[in-house]
Design a protein around this motif. Structure first.
Motif, PDB file in Angstrom:
ATOM      1  N   ASP A 160      -4.623   5.021  -6.151  1.00  0.00           N
ATOM      2  CA  ASP A 160      -4.659   5.357  -5.088  1.00  0.00           C
ATOM      3  C   ASP A 160      -5.136   6.484  -4.484  1.00  0.00           C
ATOM      4  O   ASP A 160      -5.628   7.064  -4.112  1.00  0.00           O
ATOM      5  CB  ASP A 160      -4.038   4.858  -4.392  1.00  0.00           C
ATOM      6  CG  ASP A 160      -3.934   3.175  -3.616  1.00  0.00           C
ATOM      7  OD1 ASP A 160      -5.612   2.221  -4.131  1.00  0.00           O
ATOM      8  OD2 ASP A 160      -3.670   2.297  -2.904  1.00  0.00           O
ATOM      9  N   TYR A 455      -6.202  -4.470  -1.920  1.00  0.00           N
ATOM     10  CA  TYR A 455      -7.857  -4.521  -1.814  1.00  0.00           C
ATOM     11  C   TYR A 455      -8.286  -6.038  -1.117  1.00  0.00           C
ATOM     12  O   TYR A 455      -8.656  -6.714  -2.000  1.00  0.00           O
ATOM     13  CB  TYR A 455      -8.438  -3.806  -3.135  1.00  0.00           C
ATOM     14  CG  TYR A 455      -7.479  -2.954  -3.183  1.00  0.00           C
ATOM     15  CD1 TYR A 455      -7.318  -1.732  -2.984  1.00  0.00           C
ATOM     16  CD2 TYR A 455      -7.003  -2.624  -4.961  1.00  0.00           C
ATOM     17  CE1 TYR A 455      -6.085  -0.643  -3.341  1.00  0.00           C
ATOM     18  CE2 TYR A 455      -5.983  -1.545  -5.865  1.00  0.00           C
ATOM     19  CZ  TYR A 455      -5.647  -0.952  -5.028  1.00  0.00           C
ATOM     20  OH  TYR A 455      -5.734   0.333  -5.415  1.00  0.00           O
ATOM     21  N   LYS A 478      -9.683  -1.110   0.592  1.00  0.00           N
ATOM     22  CA  LYS A 478      -8.549  -1.539   1.672  1.00  0.00           C
ATOM     23  C   LYS A 478      -8.230  -2.895   2.112  1.00  0.00           C
ATOM     24  O   LYS A 478      -8.886  -3.600   3.150  1.00  0.00           O
ATOM     25  CB  LYS A 478      -7.641  -0.376   1.983  1.00  0.00           C
ATOM     26  CG  LYS A 478      -6.634   0.861   1.044  1.00  0.00           C
ATOM     27  CD  LYS A 478      -6.213   0.566   0.406  1.00  0.00           C
ATOM     28  CE  LYS A 478      -5.103   1.844  -0.494  1.00  0.00           C
ATOM     29  NZ  LYS A 478      -4.647   2.314   0.350  1.00  0.00           N
TER      30      LYS A 478
END
Length: 486
Positions: A160, A455, A478
């Protein structure tokens, strides 16, 4: 071959035939040329497919790497369909002594010992070492899920961050380090990075692996360099001895409880430590370096709709478990397990299997029976068997994530051979099936669980490599909802 699901033994002629194929008119030159075809001009899949077509048979005589420089004889009888391949698991017919390939690396790379991978089950040490491995796995079984989640949630947090900063994140680079830490932590409860080994463990492990596998691999260098450096002479063991000693020092301390158990089993402590090192680094780490990128690559290419199915299944099972990832919850995730097994069917980390005929025997393919002489080396290239259209139909070469769901899907599991045995069978001290078979499938599922708890979907650039694909995350969505995780 005709595309027809299932195996019909009535098709095979019962009269044994000579095995077709050729080792070439000039054995030395032909073997080198075939190695070049295998590695560079055709690639492994096309190499075998072209020869199956040429000889009209899935059981053929053929040269396989490494060839004459590394092995005294790389001439084999290849079994290249789902019906003939399992002869390699039948220990009444084949011997497995020193036959992980047609060559055996120097025992200087393993402390002077022939480790379990090179032992035949008829040798007394085999049962002791394999029982030790089973005991280690059993004693640490409750650690696997929490340890995996700790390491790989940190990996995805790094993904991320890298995506936010640079718009991409190389999974393979992160995974190589994380897999080494996870495996040692899960098996022995001691982080390599917190020991005297520090952060050098993955690099030392990769170097040691290369010294054993270099006759069989390509690294993307110019052909002439790879032929001279990798395929014509054995790399001197002394050049990696320092790295191995550092690894051994870590294992001798971290695995002290397992080594105590080895002595109770009648296995000398030093020999046991070299075996634990080999099993952890060669078998487990070497396989995970290939398996996890392979899983992500296939799932990435399966697309958003399949991602949503996985996410829904995973989140529902975790919610039912009170927001916890438990073994019971994992077992409810049938689609997730099917997806992992489908990757193992298509692109197993270990694609080649060997055995030496114990006696004159007959090998049956879909269409014929072939006579093989005692002492001949039998070789199986697993993708030919596990992508067999006579079993898996018109989609045999494609990723079908839900292939193994339901009653019909369960029937196909017996033709999944990635573990040096059928998926429907279990490893024991009496066979050569991978002792970590069930752990490997679990780890593959845990990777997908971590990804799809975090996710809803993801995109990645996939670059096919000689061993494993390179997976570079380029976008994630996400999770908009999901269970509150404990």
């Amino acid at each position: 071959m005709n595309e027809k699901k299932g195996i019909d033994s009535s098709e095979a002629s019962r009269e044994p035939r000579p095995v077709p194929g050729s080792y070439g008119m000039f054995p030395f030159i032909s073997a080198v040329r075939d190695r070049l075809d295998f590695h560079y001009f055709q690639g492994p899949d096309k190499y075998f497919e072209s020869r199956i077509e040429k000889y009209g048979s899935t059981v053929i005589r053929i040269n396989v790497p490494p060839g004459p420089f590394m092995a005294p004889d790389s001439r084999v009888v290849a079994v290249l369909d789902a019906k003939s391949f399992p002869v390699l698991f039948d220990l009444t017919k084949v011997e497995k002594m020193n036959i992980l390939s047609t060559y055996m690396p120097s025992t200087s790379l393993t402390g002077g010992f022939r480790v379990c991978a090179y032992l035949d089950p008829s040798e007394p040490t085999h049962a002791k070492v394999k029982q030790l491995l089973f005991n280690v796995l059993a004693s640490r079984k409750d650690a696997v899920i929490p340890v995996f989640r700790s390491h790989f949630s940190s990996l995805l947090a790094t993904v991320d961050s890298q995506l936010m900063l640079g718009g991409k994140s190389n999974f393979n680079t992160l995974s190589d380090t994380t897999c080494f830490e996870f495996l040692c932590d899960a098996y022995y409860g001691v982080l390599p990075s917190a020991s005297g080994l520090g952060t050098s463990g993955p690099a030392k492990a990769a170097k040691w692996l290369l010294w054993q596998l270099h006759p069989l691999v390509t690294l993307g260098l110019p052909i002439i360099l790879e032929e001279l450096l990798l395929h014509m002479v054995h790399l001197p063991p002394f050049l990696v001895s320092g790295d191995y000693k550092a690894l051994y020092k870590y294992f001798s301390a971290a695995a002290s409880e397992a080594l105590d158990e080895a002595e109770r089993l009648g296995l000398p402590r030093e020999e046991a430590c070299h075996n634990l090192l080999f099993a952890t680094v060669f078998n487990s780490y070497g396989a995970m370096k290939l398996l996890l990128p392979g899983i992500l690559a296939h799932v990435a290419e399966a697309g958003e709709k399949f991602h949503h199915r996985l996410a829904a299944e995973i989140r529902a099972a975790v919610a039912d478990a009170g927001g916890k990832v438990t073994m019971a919850a994992v077992e409810k995730m049938e689609l997730t397990k099917s997806a992992v097994l489908e990757v193992l069917r298509l692109d197993t980390p270990v694609k080649r299997q060997f055995g030496r005929a114990k006696a004159d025997l007959n090998i049956e393919s879909h269409d014929a029976v072939f006579a093989v002489k005692k002492g001949e080396i039998l070789f199986g290239y697993q993708p030919c068997a596990t992508r067999d259209p006579r079993v898996f139909g018109a989609t045999a070469g494609e990723f079908v994530g839900d292939r193994f769901l339901g009653e019909e899907g369960s029937k196909l599991l017996q033709y999944v051979y990635w573990s040096n045995g059928r998926e429907t069978e279990n490893p024991s001290v009496d066979n050569k099936q991978c002792p970590g078979k069930n752990l490997a499938v679990l780890v593959g599922r845990l990777l997908l669980i971590e990804v799809f708890l975090r996710y809803d979907t993801f995109t990645a650039d996939i670059t096919k490599g000689p061993a494993a694909p390179t997976v570079e995350f380029i976008g994630v969505t996400k999770a908009s909802s999901g269970p509150d995780l404990a």
